[in-house]
Design an enzyme around this catalytic site. Structure first.
Site, PDB file in Angstrom:
ATOM      1  N   ILE A 118      15.195  -7.975   1.986  1.00 11.02           N
ATOM      2  CA  ILE A 118      15.984  -6.965   1.651  1.00 11.02           C
ATOM      3  C   ILE A 118      15.894  -6.211   2.967  1.00 11.02           C
ATOM      4  O   ILE A 118      17.097  -5.571   3.320  1.00 11.02           O
ATOM      5  CB  ILE A 118      15.283  -5.958   0.662  1.00 11.02           C
ATOM      6  CG1 ILE A 118      15.174  -6.912  -0.709  1.00 11.02           C
ATOM      7  CG2 ILE A 118      15.906  -4.619   0.301  1.00 11.02           C
ATOM      8  CD1 ILE A 118      14.637  -5.863  -1.937  1.00 11.02           C
ATOM      9  N   ASN A 160       1.873  -8.329  -6.687  1.00  7.44           N
ATOM     10  CA  ASN A 160       0.916  -8.049  -5.811  1.00  7.44           C
ATOM     11  C   ASN A 160       0.164  -6.570  -6.366  1.00  7.44           C
ATOM     12  O   ASN A 160       0.475  -6.385  -7.384  1.00  7.44           O
ATOM     13  CB  ASN A 160       1.670  -7.814  -4.404  1.00  7.44           C
ATOM     14  CG  ASN A 160       2.744  -6.974  -4.687  1.00  7.44           C
ATOM     15  OD1 ASN A 160       2.561  -5.807  -4.755  1.00  7.44           O
ATOM     16  ND2 ASN A 160       3.879  -7.456  -4.225  1.00  7.44           N
TER      17      ASN A 160
END
Length: 405
Positions: free
Chosen positions: A306, A210
């Site tokens: 996460i 990204n």
């Protein structure tokens, strides 16, 4: 100016290296320090007050007998307010004045009036630095508690070579950070920050990633370290220098970031999940290069979340902050994510806006917490990091956690 940011009094004396102090001011501002510049008469032969004022955001002090700034004996007031005095570059003349206790201009008078820690970065001809008088003056300053960093050896402005070059900005910042960190509101605390993108392998030549530059996460790591924290920065692939005093862990994939974060999370008092972690990875990446074809599809699978994992593991005495890159209705998505991920705060930004968010130097965010939300920006990411940590410390729920010993 943030009244809580540490105040550095930067004294620039009359050396050819005075121009390097401009970069030093910029870096100090990036790392959450307020900077008040004092220029000696000699320094003004090489650099101008206007340049330093533009970078520091404060009026530069030059004259001891200025009827305006000295109406209330301003140099004494500054001497008492300073968290640290930094002299860079420091000439042999100013070192001699300070060692002897002379006070005939703004800089030397301030040095005599202060009880703040002092960091000196000498710059002069190698013969002047090696002269017994200068060495004795340096020793005198050290016995009074001053720290001296440098000088370095190398080519000098006079065309000669030897010890006398102003040491690097990085060395000055590292010395300064070690002197100021112990006094910060995050002193003794462990802060874990994640930054940058992750990459997921497609084949030998391609990957999924990204647009994250890592700048926001690095700014947060810098700001936390300046506030006294022991900072661990887990970062994906970025082209950024490690902030002085910060422990850096480099990773590539989302799984590698998960493993690195879990290694440090248990001992962390404050965790800021700023990284733009990829949601997906290939089920079966290949080691050879896939040949170009008219139709090309990828078989993807989800990476483990996460932030959600940390929310499950978080103890009552830990503070968890997550970032959310969105493209609209920030308040809704930020509060929703905070509840779903069991985070204390969610910092959301609209990555569709021009000049903020991914890869830019500016950012603007909406911060969701248990009792509501507030906005910050648009502003430089370094400034946003300072303000965000300041709000964190003032929060009635989170502040006491971070201050208890």
């Amino acid at each position: 100016m943030d009244p809580k940011e540490p105040l550095i009094l930067l004294i620039v004396s009359g050396s050819v290296a005075a121009y390097k102090a401009l970069e030093l001011v910029r870096r100090l501002r990036e790392q959450a320090f307020g900077v008040q510049v004092i220029l000696t008469a000699g320094a003004q032969r090489f650099v101008t007050p206007l340049s330093f004022q533009a970078l520091s955001g404060r009026e530069v002090k030059t004259e001891l007998f200025d009827l305006g700034s000295e109406a209330k004996i301003g140099h004494i007031d500054l001497a008492r307010k300073a968290d640290l005095i930094l002299v860079a570059p420091a000439t042999a003349d100013l070192m001699a004045k300070a060692a002897l206790g002379l006070a005939d201009d703004y800089a030397s008078t301030l040095l005599l009036a202060t009880q703040s820690p002092q960091l000196w970065a000498p710059a002069m001809n190698h013969a002047m630095w090696s002269h017994p008088a200068t060495q004795q003056n340096a020793a005198t300053l050290k016995t009074r508690g001053a720290t001296i960093v440098g000088p370095d050896s190398g080519d000098l402005a006079c065309g000669e070579e030897g010890p006398g070059r102003l040491t690097s900005t990085e060395n000055i910042l590292a010395a300064l950070q070690s002197m100021t960190a112990a006094k910060g509101p995050l002193s003794g605390k462990q802060v874990l920050v994640t930054a940058g993108p992750t990459r997921e392998k497609i084949d030998a030549a391609r990957y999924i990633s990204n647009h994250s530059s890592g700048k926001m996460g690095f700014a947060l790591a810098q700001a936390a370290q300046a506030l006294g924290a022991q900072v661990t920065l887990v970062t994906g692939p970025v082209a950024l220098s490690t902030p002085p005093g910060v422990q850096r862990v480099d990773v590539v994939t989302a799984q590698e970031m998960m493993e690195a974060v879990l290694q440090h999370f248990e001992t962390s008092d404050l965790t800021i999940k700023c990284a733009a972690v990829g949601d997906y990875r290939l089920k079966n990446p290949v080691d050879t290069k896939l040949k170009k074809a008219e139709d090309f599809s990828l078989d993807l699978t989800l990476n483990e979340d996460i932030l959600a994992r940390l929310g499950q593991l978080k103890r009552e005495d830990q503070v968890l902050v997550g970032f959310a890159a969105e493209t609209g209705d920030l308040a809704h998505w930020a509060h929703s994510k905070r509840q779903r991920k069991a985070a204390d705060w969610i910092v959301a930004n609209d990555v569709s806006l021009a000049d903020t968010g991914f890869d830019g130097d500016q950012n603007q965010v909406l911060v969701a917490h248990e009792k509501g939300e507030f906005e910050l920006g648009p502003m430089a990411k370094s400034e946003l990091a300072r303000q965000l940590l300041t709000r964190l410390l003032e929060d009635p729920k989170l502040g006491p956690k971070l201050r208890q010993n």
